[in-house]
Scaffold this active site. Structure first.
Site, PDB file in Angstrom:
ATOM      1  N   ARG B 121     -28.762  24.206 -14.048  1.00 39.75           N
ATOM      2  CA  ARG B 121     -29.206  25.491 -14.619  1.00 39.75           C
ATOM      3  C   ARG B 121     -28.266  26.657 -14.308  1.00 39.75           C
ATOM      4  O   ARG B 121     -28.676  27.818 -14.335  1.00 39.75           O
ATOM      5  CB  ARG B 121     -30.626  25.848 -14.176  1.00 39.75           C
ATOM      6  CG  ARG B 121     -31.667  24.850 -14.658  1.00 39.75           C
ATOM      7  CD  ARG B 121     -33.071  25.425 -14.603  1.00 39.75           C
ATOM      8  NE  ARG B 121     -34.031  24.352 -14.751  1.00 39.75           N
ATOM      9  CZ  ARG B 121     -34.589  23.699 -13.734  1.00 39.75           C
ATOM     10  NH1 ARG B 121     -34.295  24.028 -12.487  1.00 39.75           N
ATOM     11  NH2 ARG B 121     -35.445  22.740 -13.955  1.00 39.75           N
ATOM     12  N   LYS B 143     -18.015  33.970 -23.462  1.00 36.98           N
ATOM     13  CA  LYS B 143     -18.459  32.985 -24.447  1.00 36.98           C
ATOM     14  C   LYS B 143     -17.990  31.601 -24.031  1.00 36.98           C
ATOM     15  O   LYS B 143     -16.809  31.397 -23.749  1.00 36.98           O
ATOM     16  CB  LYS B 143     -17.850  33.294 -25.822  1.00 36.98           C
ATOM     17  CG  LYS B 143     -18.547  34.401 -26.558  1.00 36.98           C
ATOM     18  CD  LYS B 143     -18.060  34.383 -27.997  1.00 36.98           C
ATOM     19  CE  LYS B 143     -18.587  35.534 -28.804  1.00 36.98           C
ATOM     20  NZ  LYS B 143     -18.127  35.453 -30.201  1.00 36.98           N
ATOM     21  N   GLU B 185      -4.478  37.809 -32.054  1.00 40.35           N
ATOM     22  CA  GLU B 185      -5.595  38.541 -31.443  1.00 40.35           C
ATOM     23  C   GLU B 185      -5.117  39.864 -30.843  1.00 40.35           C
ATOM     24  O   GLU B 185      -5.841  40.862 -30.849  1.00 40.35           O
ATOM     25  CB  GLU B 185      -6.284  37.691 -30.372  1.00 40.35           C
ATOM     26  CG  GLU B 185      -6.854  36.362 -30.875  1.00 40.35           C
ATOM     27  CD  GLU B 185      -8.125  36.491 -31.730  1.00 40.35           C
ATOM     28  OE1 GLU B 185      -8.738  37.578 -31.738  1.00 40.35           O
ATOM     29  OE2 GLU B 185      -8.489  35.498 -32.400  1.00 40.35           O
ATOM     30  N   LYS B 227     -10.831  44.516 -25.293  1.00 44.04           N
ATOM     31  CA  LYS B 227     -11.936  43.580 -25.495  1.00 44.04           C
ATOM     32  C   LYS B 227     -13.039  43.840 -24.468  1.00 44.04           C
ATOM     33  O   LYS B 227     -14.232  43.791 -24.792  1.00 44.04           O
ATOM     34  CB  LYS B 227     -11.453  42.124 -25.422  1.00 44.04           C
ATOM     35  CG  LYS B 227     -12.605  41.168 -25.707  1.00 44.04           C
ATOM     36  CD  LYS B 227     -12.222  39.773 -26.100  1.00 44.04           C
ATOM     37  CE  LYS B 227     -13.508  38.997 -26.424  1.00 44.04           C
ATOM     38  NZ  LYS B 227     -13.293  37.560 -26.579  1.00 44.04           N
ATOM     39  N   GLU B 237     -23.560  40.269 -27.994  1.00 45.33           N
ATOM     40  CA  GLU B 237     -23.145  40.224 -29.386  1.00 45.33           C
ATOM     41  C   GLU B 237     -24.240  40.676 -30.345  1.00 45.33           C
ATOM     42  O   GLU B 237     -24.504  40.034 -31.357  1.00 45.33           O
ATOM     43  CB  GLU B 237     -22.688  38.811 -29.747  1.00 45.33           C
ATOM     44  CG  GLU B 237     -21.662  38.815 -30.840  1.00 45.33           C
ATOM     45  CD  GLU B 237     -20.967  37.463 -30.987  1.00 45.33           C
ATOM     46  OE1 GLU B 237     -21.547  36.452 -30.595  1.00 45.33           O
ATOM     47  OE2 GLU B 237     -19.856  37.457 -31.502  1.00 45.33           O
ATOM     48  N   ARG B 241     -19.943  44.303 -30.773  1.00 48.01           N
ATOM     49  CA  ARG B 241     -19.038  43.197 -30.503  1.00 48.01           C
ATOM     50  C   ARG B 241     -18.563  42.519 -31.778  1.00 48.01           C
ATOM     51  O   ARG B 241     -17.510  41.884 -31.799  1.00 48.01           O
ATOM     52  CB  ARG B 241     -19.742  42.187 -29.583  1.00 48.01           C
ATOM     53  CG  ARG B 241     -18.837  41.123 -29.032  1.00 48.01           C
ATOM     54  CD  ARG B 241     -19.462  40.480 -27.805  1.00 48.01           C
ATOM     55  NE  ARG B 241     -18.715  39.297 -27.380  1.00 48.01           N
ATOM     56  CZ  ARG B 241     -18.919  38.669 -26.240  1.00 48.01           C
ATOM     57  NH1 ARG B 241     -19.855  39.091 -25.419  1.00 48.01           N
ATOM     58  NH2 ARG B 241     -18.212  37.618 -25.913  1.00 48.01           N
ATOM     59  N   ASN B 245     -14.588  40.403 -34.701  1.00 46.11           N
ATOM     60  CA  ASN B 245     -14.439  39.377 -35.738  1.00 46.11           C
ATOM     61  C   ASN B 245     -13.535  39.833 -36.890  1.00 46.11           C
ATOM     62  O   ASN B 245     -13.484  39.162 -37.927  1.00 46.11           O
ATOM     63  CB  ASN B 245     -15.811  38.975 -36.282  1.00 46.11           C
ATOM     64  CG  ASN B 245     -16.584  38.166 -35.257  1.00 46.11           C
ATOM     65  OD1 ASN B 245     -16.015  37.345 -34.561  1.00 46.11           O
ATOM     66  ND2 ASN B 245     -17.876  38.429 -35.156  1.00 46.11           N
ATOM     67  N   HIS B 248     -11.796  37.331 -38.900  1.00 43.33           N
ATOM     68  CA  HIS B 248     -12.339  36.029 -38.496  1.00 43.33           C
ATOM     69  C   HIS B 248     -13.262  35.395 -39.531  1.00 43.33           C
ATOM     70  O   HIS B 248     -13.386  34.178 -39.555  1.00 43.33           O
ATOM     71  CB  HIS B 248     -13.068  36.164 -37.158  1.00 43.33           C
ATOM     72  CG  HIS B 248     -12.130  36.186 -35.979  1.00 43.33           C
ATOM     73  ND1 HIS B 248     -11.158  37.141 -35.824  1.00 43.33           N
ATOM     74  CD2 HIS B 248     -11.999  35.352 -34.910  1.00 43.33           C
ATOM     75  CE1 HIS B 248     -10.482  36.915 -34.704  1.00 43.33           C
ATOM     76  NE2 HIS B 248     -10.978  35.831 -34.131  1.00 43.33           N
ATOM     77  N   HIS B 252     -12.199  31.860 -40.300  1.00 36.74           N
ATOM     78  CA  HIS B 252     -13.019  30.662 -40.085  1.00 36.74           C
ATOM     79  C   HIS B 252     -13.118  29.826 -41.351  1.00 36.74           C
ATOM     80  O   HIS B 252     -13.138  28.597 -41.296  1.00 36.74           O
ATOM     81  CB  HIS B 252     -14.424  31.057 -39.606  1.00 36.74           C
ATOM     82  CG  HIS B 252     -14.455  31.540 -38.194  1.00 36.74           C
ATOM     83  ND1 HIS B 252     -15.347  32.493 -37.749  1.00 36.74           N
ATOM     84  CD2 HIS B 252     -13.700  31.202 -37.114  1.00 36.74           C
ATOM     85  CE1 HIS B 252     -15.130  32.721 -36.461  1.00 36.74           C
ATOM     86  NE2 HIS B 252     -14.142  31.958 -36.058  1.00 36.74           N
ATOM     87  N   HIS B 265      -6.084  28.546 -34.819  1.00 38.15           N
ATOM     88  CA  HIS B 265      -7.052  29.625 -35.001  1.00 38.15           C
ATOM     89  C   HIS B 265      -6.345  30.963 -35.246  1.00 38.15           C
ATOM     90  O   HIS B 265      -6.686  31.708 -36.172  1.00 38.15           O
ATOM     91  CB  HIS B 265      -7.953  29.711 -33.764  1.00 38.15           C
ATOM     92  CG  HIS B 265      -8.883  30.882 -33.760  1.00 38.15           C
ATOM     93  ND1 HIS B 265      -9.968  30.966 -34.615  1.00 38.15           N
ATOM     94  CD2 HIS B 265      -8.890  32.029 -33.036  1.00 38.15           C
ATOM     95  CE1 HIS B 265     -10.606  32.108 -34.396  1.00 38.15           C
ATOM     96  NE2 HIS B 265      -9.972  32.760 -33.452  1.00 38.15           N
TER      97      HIS B 265
END
Lengths: 382, 382
Positions: B121, B143, B185, B227, B237, B241, B245, B248, B252, B265
């Site tokens: 946990r 993340k 980025e 960032k 998010e 935030r 993107n 992105h 994606h 990416h």
């Protein structure tokens, strides 16, 4: 009659609604599912009894609803089974605003909550516990998870639900053995936190075993309050929350050595609390008459009060792998008096004497410690 | 020279140390591993270069240390591979006070961080990114996650590390194509948040591509700062935030339609930013000269500026399954001016015109849109 408690965890606070008829109608639930993608996660047994009523309630207001039916039983608490939830959510194109509703006992709650904890890095969930154990224990505190082949509950997350419905009606179909197993945690709450509550449990035990849902409602509420107060003070299990493990270090050893599921968790905790009370007499001066009273209450609830007669080494090996242990040296929760708990390591002599005095249940034909299911008083052959 | 930033997330705040020689010696790291059970999680490529130095540093002070070597590449980001980490931790009897140290790029960081998020946990972890992309992107924000057969990054958690070391020395072995992908980025940070930073990136680009670690250190620090400021304002998010993107949603779609890994990416984000800038000109009045300047910078960094020439329907289908979308209706990050970002839905006409204007890369013999790897300027056949 419905009682609503509030579990105070700051921004993660949530309500626990206790009452009857809630599966068919609950304002708390309706408010949270309205307009959303909703996945009911349940198991085959609970689902066959109760999913239809819940689906009707949800379908009236939700944007989309799917039901994911998992196999019944602890063996289902695996990654392979959990993956069925993810596959269903992804096939239905559920996004990050979707809601999971767990309908079932501890296994379903652990799995559905964990699925919510990690699906798209966390979505919301709502819990509808259908066993007494799940109502008084796993519905409070946000512990979720699955088993790993190398250890029980080894993977998981703390993920608080949006709310909990404890609909007492569902206890009507709960087997007597599971009701008793739930009472183990109820008795534990009295033992560690509230001596007057323990008095009330003793007094009302015949009603609790006899299906008096008014008495049961009071117990569910008070047990949730006690657990909530402990969890609120220690959400991530850094310190105080450890007192909830009263009887559990011994109990986990029993479950692990017998094989999980041979005794129910609550049964192992029943015998484990007798051991922990014995340890408390030796280390902390708990009055022997009070330990005896606790033992009698555990027995009257239909739970074992003797642990299997394994050698001390077996106990030590099993307890040092308990995941609450720090690198092999286990701590024990004890009760210096009824209604008060302390946590810490103990002298090894006292531990050995405790095991010798309480781990005395021999296999009935005779041999190296009891190895079968616990014979519940209501189903035991006469 | 070492710079330390502090990412301010309340009780989950952590330091990011940027400098050289840190793998061999870092007070920040030593302080956190001393006396603990420590698992280094790395991959076969990075591990062969850098694990030994890190192991020496850790072994000097840790109570116990294991190293788990995962396969290299995005295909490893699966539950099956992650399970190797859990099995290793359980075999070594690591308890809840153990620490995971991630040594690698984005895949290793995502997996090691997710393993830490759910082992018993949640245990603590420390991140040592070894690609420019991981230093400026995944090292900030917590993340973590893995892929599901039905979708990329579909399972995961927000789990902040205890700290981050960005040792610039490791960039010496980074392929030119991956360095360019990381710069995507970096350019994005300037485009959405800091026009002066964008000026500096333009000015220093030859140094950045040429292995000047002083210039690179300044860029890593500034990108982490930007960032960090966004993440600190919106850790889970919920809103702001989303500006991270930029490029992105288109990116994606490119990655998914080409097949993950065909373009890196950062390459997909490069072309995606050109598309997002075009959309910004149409919807938000971004000055066309500024969009052109951004496009030139992306090209100079060794990144694609044209997306494959797929039909509009292909783009819409791929973008509506982006997990940041709410039930199929995607939002787009745009820049009304360089250094400022907005997020929201856009008129479908503007989206169609943007795709027509920017998704123009034909397969070189000719046909239905480019389908091969992006030919990096430094490795392209002359």
């Amino acid at each position: 009659m419905t009682t609503t408690l509030n579990l105070d965890l700051g921004e993660r606070s949530y309500p626990i609604e206790v009452g009857t008829g809630l599966l068919g109608q609950s304002e708390t639930l309706l408010h949270r599912v309205a307009g959303r993608q909703v996945a009911i996660v349940t198991n085959s047994v609970v689902g066959s009894h109760y999913a239809a009523a819940l689906e009707r309630q949800i379908d009236a207001v939700a944007a989309q609803r799917i039901t994911v039916v998992l196999p019944d039983g602890e063996a289902a608490k695996s990654w392979e089974t959990l993956d069925r939830v993810f596959t269903a959510l992804l096939e239905a194109r559920f996004d990050r605003s979707a809601l999971i509703v767990a309908l079932g006992g501890g296994v379903v709650g652990d799995m559905a909550g964990f699925a919510a904890a990690i699906y798209q890095r966390g979505i919301e969930w709502f819990q509808i516990p259908t066993t007494l154990l799940a109502m008084v224990d796993s519905s409070v505190g946000g512990k979720t998870g699955i088993n790993h082949p190398a250890g029980k509950n080894m993977l998981g997350a703390f993920h608080q639900p949006l709310g909990v419905l404890a609909d007492l009606d569902v206890l009507a179909t709960l087997p007597a053995r599971e009701l008793s197993a739930g009472l183990a945690e109820v008795i534990k709450h009295g033992a560690i936190a509230d001596a007057q509550y323990l008095d009330a449990i003793e007094r009302d035990l015949p009603k609790l075993l006899g299906g008096d849902w008014s008495a049961m409602g009071a117990v569910v509420s008070r047990s949730c309050e006690i657990k909530a107060a402990v969890v609120a003070a220690d959400e991530r299990e850094g310190g105080l929350r450890a007192i909830l493990n009263f009887g559990h270090t011994f109990g986990h050893a029993i479950e692990a050595e017998l094989g999980y599921g041979v005794w129910l968790h609550g049964e192992a905790v029943g015998a484990g609390m007798v051991m922990a009370a014995e340890l408390s007499c030796r280390v902390d001066g708990l009055d022997r008459a009070h330990a005896q009273r606790l033992r009698a209450l555990i027995a009257a609830a239909g739970l074992p009060v003797e642990a299997p007669a394994w050698p001390l080494e077996t106990w030590l090996r099993r307890m040092s792998s308990d995941k609450k242990a720090q690198a092999g040296n286990p701590k024990f929760v004890r009760i210096p008096r009824l209604g008060e708990a302390v946590v810490g390591r103990v002298p090894s002599d006292d531990l050995a004497a405790t095991v010798a005095a309480t781990a005395t249940l021999l296999q009935l034909p005779g041999g190296l410690g009891y190895i079968g299911p616990f014979p519940h008083p209501q189903t035991r052959p006469q």
